[in-house]
Design a protein around this motif. Sequence first.
Motif, PDB file in Angstrom:
ATOM      1  N   TRP A 295      -3.485 -13.283  -2.432  1.00 24.79           N
ATOM      2  CA  TRP A 295      -4.247 -13.807  -1.292  1.00 24.79           C
ATOM      3  C   TRP A 295      -4.961 -12.695  -0.522  1.00 24.79           C
ATOM      4  O   TRP A 295      -6.179 -12.638  -0.496  1.00 24.79           O
ATOM      5  N   TRP A 296      -4.216 -11.772   0.066  1.00 23.40           N
ATOM      6  CA  TRP A 296      -4.796 -10.737   0.908  1.00 23.40           C
ATOM      7  C   TRP A 296      -5.783  -9.868   0.142  1.00 23.40           C
ATOM      8  O   TRP A 296      -6.779  -9.408   0.693  1.00 23.40           O
ATOM      9  N   GLU A 297      -5.536  -9.671  -1.121  1.00 21.39           N
ATOM     10  CA  GLU A 297      -6.427  -8.816  -1.911  1.00 21.39           C
ATOM     11  C   GLU A 297      -7.839  -9.385  -1.979  1.00 21.39           C
ATOM     12  O   GLU A 297      -8.815  -8.638  -2.106  1.00 21.39           O
ATOM     13  N   PHE A 527       0.742  -3.628   5.899  1.00 15.59           N
ATOM     14  CA  PHE A 527       1.165  -2.232   6.010  1.00 15.59           C
ATOM     15  C   PHE A 527      -0.011  -1.261   5.866  1.00 15.59           C
ATOM     16  O   PHE A 527       0.010  -0.181   6.436  1.00 15.59           O
ATOM     17  N   GLN A 528      -1.019  -1.617   5.064  1.00 16.31           N
ATOM     18  CA  GLN A 528      -2.209  -0.769   4.962  1.00 16.31           C
ATOM     19  C   GLN A 528      -3.168  -1.202   6.064  1.00 16.31           C
ATOM     20  O   GLN A 528      -3.998  -2.087   5.901  1.00 16.31           O
ATOM     21  N   LEU A 529      -3.013  -0.561   7.240  1.00 18.88           N
ATOM     22  CA  LEU A 529      -3.733  -0.981   8.438  1.00 18.88           C
ATOM     23  C   LEU A 529      -5.118  -0.358   8.540  1.00 18.88           C
ATOM     24  O   LEU A 529      -5.984  -0.868   9.249  1.00 18.88           O
ATOM     25  N   MET A 561       5.344 -15.113   5.268  1.00 19.84           N
ATOM     26  CA  MET A 561       4.711 -14.400   4.168  1.00 19.84           C
ATOM     27  C   MET A 561       4.788 -12.894   4.382  1.00 19.84           C
ATOM     28  O   MET A 561       4.631 -12.420   5.510  1.00 19.84           O
ATOM     29  N   ALA A 562       5.041 -12.169   3.325  1.00 18.64           N
ATOM     30  CA  ALA A 562       4.772 -10.732   3.298  1.00 18.64           C
ATOM     31  C   ALA A 562       3.390 -10.616   2.685  1.00 18.64           C
ATOM     32  O   ALA A 562       3.211 -10.669   1.467  1.00 18.64           O
ATOM     33  N   ASN A 568       1.311  -1.433  -1.339  1.00 17.26           N
ATOM     34  CA  ASN A 568       1.381  -0.925   0.029  1.00 17.26           C
ATOM     35  C   ASN A 568       2.800  -0.956   0.571  1.00 17.26           C
ATOM     36  O   ASN A 568       3.173  -0.108   1.392  1.00 17.26           O
ATOM     37  N   TYR A 569       3.588  -1.925   0.131  1.00 17.33           N
ATOM     38  CA  TYR A 569       4.990  -1.935   0.536  1.00 17.33           C
ATOM     39  C   TYR A 569       5.764  -0.798  -0.124  1.00 17.33           C
ATOM     40  O   TYR A 569       6.705  -0.257   0.456  1.00 17.33           O
ATOM     41  N   LYS A 570       5.358  -0.425  -1.317  1.00 19.28           N
ATOM     42  CA  LYS A 570       6.040   0.674  -2.006  1.00 19.28           C
ATOM     43  C   LYS A 570       5.830   2.009  -1.297  1.00 19.28           C
ATOM     44  O   LYS A 570       6.633   2.927  -1.456  1.00 19.28           O
TER      45      LYS A 570
END
Length: 699
Positions: A295-297, A527-529, A561-562, A568-570
């Motif tokens: 989704w976010w991608e 997380f990738q702001l 949702m995450a 980015n979580y890694k």
Amino acid sequence: MLIPLLGIAQEINSPDGDLHLKFKLVNGKPQYQLNFKGNPVIKPSFLGLELKNIPSMVEGFEVEKTEKQTVDTSWNPVWGEEKVIRNHYNELLVTLYQPEYYRNIRIRFRLFNDGLGFRYEFPRQENLSYFVIEEEKTQFRLSGNHKIFWIPGDYDTNEYPYTTSKISEIPGLQEEATIEITAQSPIENPSVQTPSMMKSDDGLYINIHEAALQNYPAMQLDVNAKDFLLTSHLVPDAVGNKGYIQTGAHSPWRTIVVSDDARDILSSRLILNLNDPTNYEDVSWIHPMKYMGVWWEYFVTGKSTWAYAKETNTKLEEDPTNLTPSGRHGANTEHVKEYIDFAAENGFDAVLVEGWNIGWEDWIGNWKEEVFDFVTPYPDYDVEEVNKYAHSKGVEIIMHHETGASATNYERRLDTAFRFMDKYGYDAVKTGYVGQIVPRGEHHDGQWMVNHYIHVAREAADHEIMVNSHEAVRPTGLHRTYPNWIAQESARGTEFEAMAGLAPEHATILPFTRLMGGPMDYTPGIFQLDLSAYGNDDHNVNTTLAKQLAYYVTMYSPLQMAADLPENYKKYPDAFQFIKDVAVDWDQSFILEAEPGDYVTIARKAKNKKEWYVGGITDENARTAEISFDFLPKGEKYIATIYADGKDAGWNTNQHSYSIKKVVVDSKSRLKQKLAPGGGVAISVKEGSKEEQKGLKRI
């Protein structure tokens, strides 16, 4: 013989005596007023309805009879912010009679300790069977020029950014506040949407909304800025009518939540209590969950998209194998497996896949009816293989039904779509309604669509499917009645961080506005702001990383949702731990600090666990959150893991700067925690052995 009670006021108090309601007729017109601790909340305001082609229900009334009762019960939600909810109110039921037309209407008032609910009731009667509402004339005459947190009135979207102003300033700000949004239908005269949150100069907090919205259009509020008067404005249908009523029915409740403590607004369950209990015999299949998604991608990377093909003029009956692949389709089998692997490795319940089905090449902006069929995958997405793989990993797949706002098409195909879900073991669906509504001329928040959303929830329940609706009418507590309607969007959420950015104060306003009616699928966890990492140099996500963690507590939803990409979580595995740990269903919630537009700090106890989670957020201003742990059991010690903003963090600088520390806490502990500008704090509180507690600082 009828003895009319002319001019005699009917009064009730809230159970604690702080709220006082007075109802009376003034020259045959129904009027009410509401006081809190002796001070006016709603000054004398008229009630009634204008009807089409028949005499109105606004005047010429007599009081036929009044009835009073007190109710004090408790109930257990299927899921929610508390395990037990108390329903305690004093009720006044007024039956009005119009002798000129031999008609009755009832107005039912319920006065709780935290506010008032009232509705119109239309009993079956000889001289009135069917009628059309031309406009509802409910007034809310405020006591002064309050500060108000508002979005402009609109029949089709609630995705505006919030404006904070005085009521008197609304007309001058309306044009600026009505920014361009897909499929909007703004109201020309000064108006605001509900829930509408206000604060008086002397510190009284007032929230106006509605509860149990069924078979009726949503309520907007026209603004008379000079007299501080708000008046109901119902969403019309395609021919301009506001509602079609058959007697033996009632309106939704009009709600006024009020307190001199902002925390009481957030802890109010008045709206839920005004909804009917569910009649579902079995609710065991309804379960809160955490999920990830393709989704976010689509919003940020530019490398993938919902659409499979290069063509932009497609028809639903076309063979998708004849389309020309763009090479950028995100919902392909191998890519989705990567998300499934990451979800399984990190304990997530499900993966949402958007763009798996044909139709995305030509789905928006054309007022098109035959948009999607909800069962045909693109050639590069193997439904059976993906589901088999997901189930082997203990992960569910969340279905996605974007309707392109063609509700007629969706209803025709709904049974087939749900049977398709049954076949492959899906038990949750995200629905979407982007665009202009079909049937053409109807609105997202009109009576026809209100009934459509409920129809979808009911049909889904027959298949034991949970629904997460986007672009739907704002919630009014109906998740009590339809507990499989597990979440909604219905506001400006995280996706706008990728498009125009959200103001740092935005998330401190939403709990007092949008979330008053029910949970929001806000899609937190970015997380990738710094979006320049994707080539977007216009703006960033306007929060700190710690604030993204805090959202999992402050932005309540049983479906969390995450939202970011696995890679980015890694990069931040220690911070990601909080998202993995945080619960999605709760025994109790504690509002620790709150001020609309400024800050919110909430603690919650996980359902059936000795675990607590705290989230605190602020606006663009740095502040020190003062967190009391007195919600913990007395005499017991726990380990608190504190995820805090770094010393140099801020929403527009060093956004990824954070710190993590562990301390020992008990019910006497107090924490003064600095929050960066646009920042936040997240805390997990768990049991720990004496050995684990050894060497940790006690606060």
